[in-house]
Design an enzyme around this catalytic site. Structure first.
Site, PDB file in Angstrom:
ATOM      1  CG  HIS A   1      20.817  30.296  77.834  1.00  0.00           C
ATOM      2  ND1 HIS A   1      20.855  29.051  77.268  1.00  0.00           N
ATOM      3  CD2 HIS A   1      21.789  31.019  77.210  1.00  0.00           C
ATOM      4  CE1 HIS A   1      21.818  29.013  76.350  1.00  0.00           C
ATOM      5  NE2 HIS A   1      22.389  30.197  76.292  1.00  0.00           N
TER       6      HIS A   1
ATOM      7  CG  LEU B   1      15.186  14.115  91.878  1.00  0.00           C
ATOM      8  CD1 LEU B   1      15.140  12.904  90.953  1.00  0.00           C
ATOM      9  CD2 LEU B   1      14.476  15.296  91.223  1.00  0.00           C
TER      10      LEU B   1
ATOM     11  CG  ASP C   1      21.307  21.372  72.241  1.00  0.00           C
ATOM     12  OD1 ASP C   1      21.618  22.561  72.438  1.00  0.00           O
ATOM     13  OD2 ASP C   1      21.766  20.690  71.300  1.00  0.00           O
TER      14      ASP C   1
END
Ligand code: IPE
Ligand code: IPE
Ligand code: MG
Length: 255
Positions: A52, A146, A35
């Site tokens: 972004h 992962l 965020d």
């Protein structure tokens, strides 16, 4: 054995000495609410989408770090079911990000043995977003390193209502008896059915709320908040979160 992670030289931040993580006590599943992209950009007089874009670069670094220290699952909140409320140009940009991200980064994900997955209501995403993500999932499905799990058009309440409907219809069909409904059956109907529960939740940007993220799955996760905006988040912040996690005492209701 403490892990010494070699930090990359970073223009913005002074190099930090490694804190010394215990390699056998790394959280297996880390979930992150990324965020603060908009505020980061605003502070620089730039449009929100610039935040972004910058944030996408951070995702790459954090994925590398997580895979290096041995995190098994990294779930990243990329777009919530509520984020459709944003201006169209911003939503369009966010829906193009996976395409950009994967066009440059998929080869490295493959090389690193990362498996890409998603949680969320996938079928209503724009076709180009779905195509890029599906390609990444297909090309990495056999990888066993992962798990990079993107929460895309994800909302926890939507997920739980969907789970309730699935179970209710099985009851209606006579497949399941009401007395058989338990936590495990409910968990099996969630997007995360194949994943272990998160041990650690990180949220950047100073907000201390869940914003409809993994409400069921985070029941016993440790929470870690930082004021840092996502585009400024780096390996040293991640390391501090892991270090603090290692120094928490989890009791799971016991003593
Ligand atoms: C997080 O940054 C990214 C997404 C929600 C997609 P924000 O866009 O929420 O940035 P702020 O919170 O407005 O600063
Ligand atoms: C949560 O951030 C969603 C993502 C990070 C994708 P928001 O910025 O949308 O959450 P609120 O609106 O501050 O609760
Ligand atoms: Mg926000």
């Amino acid at each position: 054995m403490p892990i010494k992670f070699p930090f990359k030289k970073d223009k913005k931040q002074p190099r930090t000495e490694p804190l010394g993580l215990e390699e056998n006590h790394i959280p297996k599943h880390v979930a992150i609410i990324m965020d603060g992209n908009g505020r980061w950009a605003k502070n620089r007089g730039m449009p929100r989408i610039a935040g972004h874009k910058e944030g996408m670069g951070v995702v790459k670094r954090i994925v590398r770090y997580a895979s290096d220290v041995g995190v098994k699952v990294l779930t990243l909140y990329a777009f919530s079911t509520e984020n459709w409320k944003r201006p169209k140009n911003e939503v369009d940009f966010l829906m193009k990000l996976p395409v950009d991200f994967l066009s440059t980064y998929l080869p490295e994900l493959i090389e690193r043995n990362v498996q890409v997955r998603t949680i969320g209501d996938f079928d209503v995403l724009p076709a180009h977003t779905q195509k890029a993500v599906k390609e990444a999932m297909e090309k990495t499905k056999d990888n066993d390193g992962l798990i990079l799990n993107f929460a895309l058009n994800y909302g926890s309440r939507f997920e739980m209502v969907h789970a309730v409907k699935q179970i209710a219809s099985r009851v209606q069909e006579g497949e399941v008896d009401i007395s058989d409904i338990d936590e495990s059956m409910f968990s099996q109907e969630l997007y995360t059915s194949e994943l272990i529960e998160p041990d650690l939740l990180i949220r950047t940007s100073g907000e201390q709320r869940l914003s409809n993220f993994l409400l069921w799955q985070l029941a016993y996760a440790e929470f870690w908040f930082t004021e840092v905006y996502w585009p400024d988040f780096d390996e040293s912040h991640f390391e501090k979160a892991l270090y603090d996690f290692q120094n928490r005492k989890r009791r799971f209701g016991g003593v």
